[in-house]
Design an enzyme around this catalytic site. Structure first.
Site, PDB file in Angstrom:
ATOM      1  N   LYS A   1      35.252 -12.029   3.637  1.00  0.00           N
ATOM      2  CA  LYS A   1      34.800 -11.795   2.257  1.00  0.00           C
ATOM      3  C   LYS A   1      34.476 -13.128   1.626  1.00  0.00           C
ATOM      4  CE  LYS A   1      34.509  -8.328  -0.744  1.00  0.00           C
ATOM      5  NZ  LYS A   1      34.325  -6.902  -0.455  1.00  0.00           N
TER       6      LYS A   1
HETATM    7  N1  GLU Z   1      30.974  -5.060   0.036  1.00  0.00           N
HETATM    8  C1  GLU Z   1      31.014  -3.869   0.815  1.00  0.00           C
HETATM    9  C2  GLU Z   1      32.445  -3.486   1.145  1.00  0.00           C
HETATM   10  O1  GLU Z   1      33.370  -3.899   0.495  1.00  0.00           O
HETATM   11  C3  GLU Z   1      30.089  -3.909   2.024  1.00  0.00           C
HETATM   12  C4  GLU Z   1      30.401  -4.967   3.015  1.00  0.00           C
HETATM   13  C5  GLU Z   1      29.368  -5.099   4.140  1.00  0.00           C
HETATM   14  O2  GLU Z   1      28.443  -4.331   4.199  1.00  0.00           O
HETATM   15  O3  GLU Z   1      29.547  -6.028   4.921  1.00  0.00           O
HETATM   16  O4  GLU Z   1      32.685  -2.708   2.022  1.00  0.00           O
END
Ligand code: GLU
Length: 421
Positions: free
Chosen positions: A113
């Site tokens: 993240k």
């Molecule tokens: N931000 C989204 C999540 O928390 C998508 C993450 C992604 O597609 O890598 O799942």
């Protein structure tokens, strides 16, 4: 404090909550002590401080993060958040959630993240572009199509992903589409990525209702957070016959017991849903406590706490956001017999379609939207069933069951690889 904003200790609380939930699953799985130690910490944590020249000519130093929790099953995967209250603990907690999420739906990724502490709504498009390009350069040490693949999250979108793929590709000297997902279609994004997390939530609501023997036709639905996830979940559930009785954004919401017109809501261009003419206005706090069949918290973390959990009147909760329910509230809801589908299963549609985008990019072969949706449906159905089976067999909540599925898959990969020393 508005009930949708975060306090500075919220990130710390969230990290404790994610770790406590991991411990519960690890106990049930009788996980080896060495593996527990490794999985309780993040493999890589990069913090960057960098200056941006703002439109008024003054320089501001921003702080950004990219955290990789675990890479045993594949490259890091997870969004990038632009919000004023992004903290290292919050990013770590979200990276851990991404590891379990990718494993629950069994796609070949680890968890990561990123985030920048900034106020995207107060910045111009050119400032945001400079911020994004410089941040990309700073984290290009650790990202890449086989290393770690960012995507949109709160405060970021396809436009931002376009700047990321360009900044990264400029440094490499050739186009590298697989470095980021959630890109515009013109840059080899995929059909069906926008709204995939919300559509996945609606599919999960349908599976849940099927299991509980309830009818979605006419079911009263409340959606907190009318952004990317909430909008798609509301319009998909309306298509399934659900009655959307209330939705909200950061400043408050709108309510109509007979059902809101979702198409009109989607076209509402004012800053706040409070001004929406087709319903009565209400606060976020009131919205969460409305009697309803399904509540979808799709805003940010820490919205359902021990303070409001005893007053919630929803029968089913589908977590569209990451971590909207605190661990204390989770116990209360469990004791009250409310069926909660956790974030790492409920909102996994986003990362699943991100995986499809990355697959298409690596193969330079592109799918029609029907194919995307069919494959999304089959993964969400299978994952729901796997988690439900464990939940029934072990007589535990869907959250603990989802963690057990995810942790077990990651532990199996780590055991097979062994500890490298
Ligand atoms: N931000 C989204 C999540 O928390 C998508 C993450 C992604 O597609 O890598 O799942």
């Amino acid at each position: 404090m508005n009930s949708m904003s975060l306090s500075s200790s919220q990130g710390e609380n969230m990290l404790h909550g994610v770790l406590a939930q991991f411990d519960l699953a690890a106990d049930r799985l009788k996980l080896d002590g060495k593996l527990r130690l490794v999985l309780r910490s993040c493999k890589r944590e990069l913090t960057v401080h960098f200056p941006i020249v703002m439109d008024d000519g003054k320089a501001v130093v921003f702080t950004g993060y990219r955290v990789q929790h675990n890479l045993a099953r594949g490259p890091g995967k997870g969004g990038i958040r632009y919000a004023p209250d992004v903290t290292p603990d919050e990013v770590k907690a979200m990276a851990m959630l991404m590891t379990w999420k990718s494993a629950v739906v069994n796609i070949p990724y680890g968890g990561a993240k990123g985030g920048i502490a900034c106020s995207p709504n107060l910045m111009s498009a050119t400032e945001l572009e400079r911020l994004t390009r410089r941040y990309t350069t700073e984290i290009s040490l650790v990202i890449g199509p086989d290393e770690d693949i960012p995507a949109p999250d709160v405060g970021t979108d396809a436009t931002v992903m376009g700047w990321i793929v360009d900044a990264y590709s400029q440094q490499r000297g050739f186009y590298v589409p697989g470095v980021v997902t959630g890109k515009p279609l013109s840059l080899r994004g995929t059909k069906g990525r926008v709204g995939a997390a919300g559509r996945g939530c609606a599919l999960i609501a349908r599976e849940t209702f099927g299991y509980l023997g309830k009818e979605l036709q006419g079911a009263a639905v409340v959606v907190q957070g009318f952004g990317k996830v909430g909008q798609a979940a509301a319009s998909e559930l309306a298509k399934y016959g659900g009655k959307i009785i209330a939705v909200s954004d950061i400043s408050g919401g709108t309510f109509a017991s007979s059902g809101l017109d979702v198409d009109r809501l989607l076209k509402h261009e004012k800053d706040s849903l409070i001004d929406f003419k087709g319903g009565e206005s209400l606060t976020n706090r009131e919205l969460l406590e409305l009697p309803c069949d399904i509540l979808l918290p799709c805003a940010v973390e820490g919205q359902i706490t021990e303070a409001n959990a005893p007053r919630l009147k929803a029968k089913v909760i589908i977590e569209g956001a990451n971590g909207p329910i605190t661990p204390e509230a989770d116990h209360i809801l469990d004791d009250r017999g409310i069926f909660v589908v956790p974030d790492i299963l409920a909102n996994a549609g986003g990362v699943v379609v991100s995986y499809f985008e990355w697959l298409q990019d690596t193969q330079s072969s592109f799918w029609e939207e029907e194919q995307v949706n069919e494959r999304l449906l089959s993964i969400m159905k299978r994952s729901f069933k796997e988690v439900l089976n464990i939940s029934q067999k072990e007589k535990i909540s869907m959250r603990t069951a989802a963690y057990m599925v995810g942790v077990d898959r990651v532990a199996a990969a780590m055991t097979a690889r062994g500890i490298y020393a």
